[in-house]
Design a protein around this motif. Structure first.
Motif, PDB file in Angstrom:
ATOM      1  N   TYR A 369       0.828  -1.212   0.000  1.00 43.01           N
ATOM      2  CA  TYR A 369       0.000   0.000   0.000  1.00 43.01           C
ATOM      3  C   TYR A 369       0.864   1.265   0.000  1.00 43.01           C
ATOM      4  O   TYR A 369       0.559   2.243  -0.706  1.00 43.01           O
ATOM      5  N   LEU A 370       1.920   1.269   0.815  1.00 43.17           N
ATOM      6  CA  LEU A 370       2.791   2.445   0.851  1.00 43.17           C
ATOM      7  C   LEU A 370       3.410   2.712  -0.520  1.00 43.17           C
ATOM      8  O   LEU A 370       3.483   3.864  -0.970  1.00 43.17           O
ATOM      9  N   THR A 371       3.844   1.646  -1.190  1.00 45.76           N
ATOM     10  CA  THR A 371       4.450   1.819  -2.512  1.00 45.76           C
ATOM     11  C   THR A 371       3.427   2.323  -3.520  1.00 45.76           C
ATOM     12  O   THR A 371       3.700   3.264  -4.296  1.00 45.76           O
ATOM     13  N   ALA A 372       2.255   1.687  -3.550  1.00 43.30           N
ATOM     14  CA  ALA A 372       1.226   2.083  -4.513  1.00 43.30           C
ATOM     15  C   ALA A 372       0.829   3.545  -4.327  1.00 43.30           C
ATOM     16  O   ALA A 372       0.740   4.311  -5.300  1.00 43.30           O
ATOM     17  N   LEU A 373       0.598   3.955  -3.083  1.00 43.77           N
ATOM     18  CA  LEU A 373       0.175   5.336  -2.831  1.00 43.77           C
ATOM     19  C   LEU A 373       1.302   6.329  -3.111  1.00 43.77           C
ATOM     20  O   LEU A 373       1.072   7.401  -3.689  1.00 43.77           O
ATOM     21  N   ALA A 374       2.527   5.994  -2.694  1.00 49.08           N
ATOM     22  CA  ALA A 374       3.642   6.917  -2.870  1.00 49.08           C
ATOM     23  C   ALA A 374       3.870   7.243  -4.339  1.00 49.08           C
ATOM     24  O   ALA A 374       4.155   8.408  -4.691  1.00 49.08           O
ATOM     25  N   PHE A 375       3.721   6.244  -5.204  1.00 45.97           N
ATOM     26  CA  PHE A 375       3.994   6.481  -6.621  1.00 45.97           C
ATOM     27  C   PHE A 375       2.756   6.913  -7.406  1.00 45.97           C
ATOM     28  O   PHE A 375       2.892   7.414  -8.517  1.00 45.97           O
ATOM     29  N   ALA A 376       1.567   6.735  -6.843  1.00 43.34           N
ATOM     30  CA  ALA A 376       0.354   7.146  -7.554  1.00 43.34           C
ATOM     31  C   ALA A 376      -0.046   8.576  -7.235  1.00 43.34           C
ATOM     32  O   ALA A 376      -0.772   9.204  -8.003  1.00 43.34           O
ATOM     33  N   LEU A 377       0.420   9.108  -6.103  1.00 42.27           N
ATOM     34  CA  LEU A 377      -0.030  10.429  -5.669  1.00 42.27           C
ATOM     35  C   LEU A 377       0.330  11.537  -6.650  1.00 42.27           C
ATOM     36  O   LEU A 377      -0.469  12.447  -6.897  1.00 42.27           O
ATOM     37  N   HIS A 400       2.087  20.115 -17.581  1.00 45.67           N
ATOM     38  CA  HIS A 400       1.610  21.001 -16.522  1.00 45.67           C
ATOM     39  C   HIS A 400       2.437  20.958 -15.261  1.00 45.67           C
ATOM     40  O   HIS A 400       1.995  21.394 -14.209  1.00 45.67           O
ATOM     41  N   GLY A 401       3.658  20.447 -15.349  1.00 39.96           N
ATOM     42  CA  GLY A 401       4.601  20.531 -14.241  1.00 39.96           C
ATOM     43  C   GLY A 401       4.221  19.692 -13.043  1.00 39.96           C
ATOM     44  O   GLY A 401       3.459  18.735 -13.129  1.00 39.96           O
ATOM     45  N   LEU A 402       4.753  20.090 -11.912  1.00 42.84           N
ATOM     46  CA  LEU A 402       4.568  19.329 -10.678  1.00 42.84           C
ATOM     47  C   LEU A 402       3.209  19.627 -10.049  1.00 42.84           C
ATOM     48  O   LEU A 402       2.641  20.707 -10.236  1.00 42.84           O
ATOM     49  N   PRO A 403       2.669  18.673  -9.275  1.00 45.01           N
ATOM     50  CA  PRO A 403       1.405  18.932  -8.570  1.00 45.01           C
ATOM     51  C   PRO A 403       1.620  19.866  -7.389  1.00 45.01           C
ATOM     52  O   PRO A 403       2.732  20.340  -7.146  1.00 45.01           O
ATOM     53  N   ARG A 404       0.561  20.117  -6.661  1.00 38.40           N
ATOM     54  CA  ARG A 404       0.642  20.995  -5.500  1.00 38.40           C
ATOM     55  C   ARG A 404       1.605  20.442  -4.449  1.00 38.40           C
ATOM     56  O   ARG A 404       1.876  19.241  -4.393  1.00 38.40           O
ATOM     57  N   LYS A 405       2.072  21.367  -3.592  1.00 37.17           N
ATOM     58  CA  LYS A 405       3.059  20.975  -2.577  1.00 37.17           C
ATOM     59  C   LYS A 405       2.513  19.914  -1.628  1.00 37.17           C
ATOM     60  O   LYS A 405       3.259  19.068  -1.133  1.00 37.17           O
ATOM     61  N   ARG A 406       1.197  19.952  -1.366  1.00 36.69           N
ATOM     62  CA  ARG A 406       0.637  18.978  -0.430  1.00 36.69           C
ATOM     63  C   ARG A 406       0.816  17.543  -0.940  1.00 36.69           C
ATOM     64  O   ARG A 406       1.040  16.622  -0.169  1.00 36.69           O
ATOM     65  N   TYR A 407       0.722  17.380  -2.264  1.00 33.48           N
ATOM     66  CA  TYR A 407       0.891  16.042  -2.827  1.00 33.48           C
ATOM     67  C   TYR A 407       2.363  15.636  -2.841  1.00 33.48           C
ATOM     68  O   TYR A 407       2.696  14.464  -2.613  1.00 33.48           O
ATOM     69  N   LEU A 408       3.217  16.598  -3.115  1.00 31.15           N
ATOM     70  CA  LEU A 408       4.654  16.308  -3.050  1.00 31.15           C
ATOM     71  C   LEU A 408       5.053  15.910  -1.628  1.00 31.15           C
ATOM     72  O   LEU A 408       5.809  14.955  -1.413  1.00 31.15           O
ATOM     73  N   LEU A 409       4.513  16.661  -0.640  1.00 33.02           N
ATOM     74  CA  LEU A 409       4.829  16.369   0.756  1.00 33.02           C
ATOM     75  C   LEU A 409       4.268  15.013   1.164  1.00 33.02           C
ATOM     76  O   LEU A 409       4.943  14.224   1.847  1.00 33.02           O
ATOM     77  N   ALA A 411       3.658  12.423  -0.777  1.00 36.11           N
ATOM     78  CA  ALA A 411       4.462  11.372  -1.404  1.00 36.11           C
ATOM     79  C   ALA A 411       5.787  11.193  -0.673  1.00 36.11           C
ATOM     80  O   ALA A 411       6.249  10.055  -0.453  1.00 36.11           O
ATOM     81  N   ALA A 412       6.415  12.312  -0.278  1.00 34.87           N
ATOM     82  CA  ALA A 412       7.682  12.238   0.456  1.00 34.87           C
ATOM     83  C   ALA A 412       7.490  11.537   1.805  1.00 34.87           C
ATOM     84  O   ALA A 412       8.320  10.724   2.231  1.00 34.87           O
ATOM     85  N   VAL A 413       6.366  11.842   2.497  1.00 27.27           N
ATOM     86  CA  VAL A 413       6.098  11.201   3.789  1.00 27.27           C
ATOM     87  C   VAL A 413       5.899   9.701   3.617  1.00 27.27           C
ATOM     88  O   VAL A 413       6.395   8.887   4.410  1.00 27.27           O
ATOM     89  N   LEU A 414       5.181   9.307   2.565  1.00 31.50           N
ATOM     90  CA  LEU A 414       4.947   7.877   2.327  1.00 31.50           C
ATOM     91  C   LEU A 414       6.250   7.145   2.005  1.00 31.50           C
ATOM     92  O   LEU A 414       6.477   6.021   2.474  1.00 31.50           O
ATOM     93  N   ILE A 415       7.104   7.773   1.204  1.00 36.88           N
ATOM     94  CA  ILE A 415       8.392   7.155   0.882  1.00 36.88           C
ATOM     95  C   ILE A 415       9.255   7.045   2.136  1.00 36.88           C
ATOM     96  O   ILE A 415       9.929   6.033   2.369  1.00 36.88           O
ATOM     97  N   ALA A 416       9.235   8.099   2.961  1.00 33.30           N
ATOM     98  CA  ALA A 416       9.988   8.050   4.221  1.00 33.30           C
ATOM     99  C   ALA A 416       9.456   6.947   5.133  1.00 33.30           C
ATOM    100  O   ALA A 416      10.230   6.228   5.793  1.00 33.30           O
ATOM    101  N   ALA A 417       8.125   6.793   5.182  1.00 31.57           N
ATOM    102  CA  ALA A 417       7.530   5.727   5.992  1.00 31.57           C
ATOM    103  C   ALA A 417       7.929   4.352   5.459  1.00 31.57           C
ATOM    104  O   ALA A 417       8.193   3.420   6.228  1.00 31.57           O
ATOM    105  N   LEU A 418       7.981   4.247   4.128  1.00 32.70           N
ATOM    106  CA  LEU A 418       8.392   2.981   3.500  1.00 32.70           C
ATOM    107  C   LEU A 418       9.818   2.622   3.899  1.00 32.70           C
ATOM    108  O   LEU A 418      10.116   1.477   4.280  1.00 32.70           O
ATOM    109  N   MET A 419      10.706   3.593   3.845  1.00 32.76           N
ATOM    110  CA  MET A 419      12.107   3.355   4.209  1.00 32.76           C
ATOM    111  C   MET A 419      12.249   3.084   5.703  1.00 32.76           C
ATOM    112  O   MET A 419      13.008   2.188   6.119  1.00 32.76           O
TER     113      MET A 419
END
Length: 848
Positions: A369-377, A400-409, A411-419
């Motif tokens: 779930y962490l992987t799927a959400l981190a890369f789908a966000l 259209h470039g990068l999404p909003r900062k909330r989605y970047l944040l 995704a970063a939190v999910l990747i950090a949780a995964l690690m």
């Protein structure tokens, strides 16, 4: 978002999914594959460790076992142990068994048992005999049960006679199953079981002999673990200087359990790599799916739906699809212990019953779930902010470039949780951190590599070949497949190269350079009264060879600076020094295979307080410094010595080396045996056989270990481990291939458009095929070069820095990797493009 909006989003998401999972098959395969790998590896590990715990009494052969090295329990200790319950005593040692005519000999793991053995389980032999029938004396010969391998090595059969020490033994049975074999540890030689009377007649146990005495006790039926803990505490209190190591039924085979856990968690990290690689496939699949739904999304927005509502609709769909993939992976993972039980039967205790390990499956599900959400966000977040007019006007979201900062944040939190989860559940957190850090760096470097390839293609000079010119243009144009191809294939290939180079270097070291540097023989248990005669015999049989001999005792470290080592938090890499007994010696001068790194060596005639020289690397791992006190139990006596210096020890040379070398006055008058090595690079197999026969026949109680035989066993084990590692790496490579296929499939819409336009302008199918082939070949070759570099650096670090062995780049691995990369990229690329080239022009030209 309100509850009503969430309910509506769920209803719309389910309604839109009625059309099936088209476009998400790669998504499902990537998530299922990675989840299955993690669930399967951890389930098999739990199956083995649970079986060891559940069958602890049989594996240990007791409820509790007291083990002494090189000395028997004294009367007081023996009386104490005997009072605790039913007790059996087994004696283990290595020795040489030989044919009566002296024509052949081999090393054996000898084990002497009494009439009460085994307390739990059953010794199964062919034929099945009683104690007296199996071990009793008849016509001057004692009976013995032997492993089938011994019959093969000496080319003997049931009823034949072998010599062991000074006694004759008749082979009366073949061992089918030895209940407590796992708790006795790994052996380099076949087993030979005899009676205590047979061992006494053989005369193998002499002063300084390396012998293991195991006192195995069966408590009253139903005795709880608390009673075992109390017995252990009472034994330590009554005999604080006994120097025995104690194991209970709940920890029957600690070294095996630790190795299984360590190896399974390494494979879990490899499986996590497959899952992370699959995450790229998830991102590609989500982006392609949303691109195909751009008309629906535009309609939602024109009807007044907010960006958050659109995000919720498709997030629900992604979660449902991820759940399907994770469920499929968990089913496969749960079935793996059943397959493992068939493959490992007779080697490790794996239950054949269908047992589900919820914690292992839950861990794999969380990773999924962490992987799927981190890369789908990120693709989901990008779709939120695209206006309806842009969706109607453009082909996709990429511009259209990068999404909003909330989605970047997020995704970063999910990747950090995964690690954090991966590191927190690992046996060795340092290795896990390095592993995940390397993956993160690889992602960044691969993105830079893809950018470099695009930049080089953009600046490439014009070429005459139309197909090549089109290929170079495809590499750097907007929306090019370059980042997806390089990222998806690069990580899997780099992991495969790393593991292949580590395996290749280990095999080269074990079968090539190591035997060239190592001694030909180790000779153990040479008595002080025989050591000079032994040296004379070896010099006579192998003139010109180098003989090194040193006194040898066995000791177990009890305390550092007065603190019990069991109360010290010791790093994993240094724990082996404190596990069981260690070989120790004393010397007037610095050993020739060592050099001082700190401190000073004692004078040859030193007579002050006991001093010890400690291996520098191991001392650093244990946190020791000059002047610290080390307490060692030797022959039941505690000896405390002060660290005088540290030595740099070349363990990889396989010459005589010790973690601890004491000043000679420390063991003045203590009984001990000698250890010797024979080194002669010019000695061939025939000459080694002559040495072995001469030593065994003249000194039957001396144990001779041929280094090449030991290395062959190690090489075989490395090969078995390499097979498991390659299988895990193959999972990551398969994930890479799936991601690559998904990336190419996602780009087929643009490829179809390009192909139709080019064919309309006069390009032939042959030209387009060559153009796509050149593009894929360039990308595959560039990715292979990265994989070779990254994999070579990673393998060098592991082999050179962690294993402290010589590391070498192996060209054959390079060639195979390049060929594999080209075949995979060109093959999959053309397979997906072939259908595109057959696309009819009219439907596409109407929409231009």
């Amino acid at each position: 978002m309100h509850g009503a909006d969430l309910k509506l989003a769920l209803r719309l998401a389910l309604r839109e999914m009625r059309g099936g999972l088209s476009g998400f098959y790669i998504f499902l395969a990537c998530i299922a594959l990675g989840t299955a790998a993690i669930a399967g590896v951890n389930s098999v590990s739990r199956s083995i460790t649970s079986a060891i715990t559940e069958e602890g009494q049989v594996i240990l052969g007791a409820d509790i076992r007291f083990e002494l090295q090189n000395r028997q329990a004294n009367e007081a200790e023996l009386a104490f142990l005997d009072d605790q319950g039913d007790m059996t005593v087994t004696t283990g040692l290595r020795s040489m068994t030989r044919l009566p005519d002296g024509s052949d000999q081999t090393l054996v793991e000898a084990k002497a048992v009494d009439g009460r053995y085994p307390l739990y389980g059953e010794l199964q032999t062919t034929p099945q005999l009683g104690f007296e029938e199996l071990y009793g004396e008849s016509d001057g010969r004692f009976g013995a049960a032997v492993a089938p391998l011994l019959l093969e090595r000496l080319e003997i059969s049931l009823g034949d006679t072998v010599l062991l020490g000074n006694a004759q033994f008749e082979v009366r049975a073949v061992i089918d199953s030895e209940p407590d074999a796992l708790s006795d540890g790994f052996g380099f030689a076949p087993r030979l079981i005899m009676s205590d009377a047979g061992l006494d007649a053989a005369g193998l146990i002499q002063i300084g002999s390396l012998v293991e005495y195991a006192y195995k006790i069966r408590l009253e039926p139903g005795a709880p673990d608390s009673a075992i803990r109390q017995l252990r505490a009472s034994a330590d209190e009554a005999f604080p200087s006994a120097g025995w190591s104690v194991r209970s039924r709940s920890n029957a085979a600690p070294a095996l359990t630790a190795n299984i856990v360590r190896f399974s968690q390494f494979l879990t990290l490899v499986g996590l790599t497959a899952l992370i690689v699959g995450g790229v496939g998830v991102a590609n699949a989500v982006r392609a799916y949303l691109d195909s739904k751009r008309g629906v999304i535009a309609t939602f927005k024109c009807l007044g739906a907010s960006g958050g509502f659109v995000f919720s609709v498709y997030l629900v769909q992604i979660l449902i699809i991820a759940t399907i993939g994770i469920a499929a992976g968990l089913v496969l993972g749960a079935l793996m212990p059943i397959l493992a039980s068939a493959a490992l039967a007779g080697i490790l205790p794996v239950s054949s019953d269908t047992v589900v390990y919820p914690d292992a499956l839950l861990l794999a599900a969380v990773f999924g779930y962490l992987t799927a959400l981190a890369f789908a966000l990120l693709p989901l977040g990008r779709s939120r902010d695209v206006p309806a007019t842009a969706l109607f006007r453009e082909q996709g979201f990429d511009a259209h470039g990068l999404p909003r900062k909330r989605y970047l944040l997020a995704a970063a939190v999910l990747i950090a949780a995964l690690m954090a989860l991966a590191i927190g559940t690992s046996y060795d957190r340092f290795i896990a951190s390095v592993f995940l850090g390397a993956i993160a760096i690889a992602f960044v470097v691969l993105r830079l590599v893809s950018g470099l390839i695009e930049a080089l293609a953009r600046r490439a000079p014009n070429v005459k070949s139309t197909a090549l010119r089109l290929a170079i243009g495809n590499i750097h144009r907007p929306g090019a497949l370059t980042p997806s191809v390089v990222l998806s294939l690069g990580l899997g290939l780099a992991l495969l190269v790393t593991l292949a180079l580590i395996d290749g270097n280990l095999r080269r070291e074990i079968s090539g350079s190591l035997p060239e540097r190592a001694p030909n023989f180790f000779f153990v248990d040479i008595q002080s009264t025989e050591v000079d005669a032994f040296s004379d015999l070896v010099e006579e049989v192998a003139p010109g060879s180098k003989i090194v001999r040193v006194p040898m005792l066995r000791g177990r470290i009890l305390e550092f600076n007065g603190v019990d080592v069991r109360e010290i938090d010791v790093p994993v890499e240094g724990a082996w020094v404190l596990r069981g007994d260690r070989g120790i010696t004393y010397a007037k001068n610095i050993p020739e295979s060592s050099k001082l790194t700190e401190g000073e060596w004692w004078a040859p005639d030193y007579s002050g307080e006991p001093l010890v020289s400690f291996s520098a690397e191991e001392a650093g791992e244990l946190g020791l410094k000059l002047g610290d006190l080390v307490t060692v139990n030797v022959l039941g006596r505690n000896v405390t010595a002060r660290i005088a210096n540290f030595r740099d020890v070349e363990w990889e040379s396989l010459s005589i080396n010790f973690v601890m070398v004491f000043s000679p006055n420390t063991f003045a008058g203590a009984p001990h045996a000698w250890l010797a090595t024979l080194t002669d690079p010019e000695t061939g197999p025939m000459d080694e056989g002559e040495v072995l026969r001469a030593v065994t026949n003249t000194f039957p109680t001396v144990t001779s270990v041929r280094v090449k035989d030991a290395l062959d066993v190690v090489n075989r084990i490395v090969g078995q481990l390499a097979t498991a590692i390659r299988a895990a790496a193959a999972v990551a490579l398969v994930a890479s291939v799936l991601v690559l296929a998904g990336a190419l499939a996602a780009g087929n819409r643009a490829r179809a458009h390009d192909a139709v336009v080019l064919k309309t302008l006069g390009a032939t199918r042959n030209t387009l095929i060559r153009a796509f082939s050149y593009e894929y070949m360039i990308l595959g070759l560039a990715t292979a070069v990265f994989a070779l570099f990254a994999g070579g650096v990673a393998a060098w670090f592991v082999v050179s820095r962690i294993m402290t062995l010589p590391s070498q780049f192996l060209p054959d691995v390079a060639v195979i990797t390049v060929v594999a990369a080209l075949i995979v990229t060109v093959g999959i690329g053309l397979a997906g493009t072939w259908r595109v080239l057959g696309q009819k022009a009219a439907p596409i030209l109407r929409n231009l």
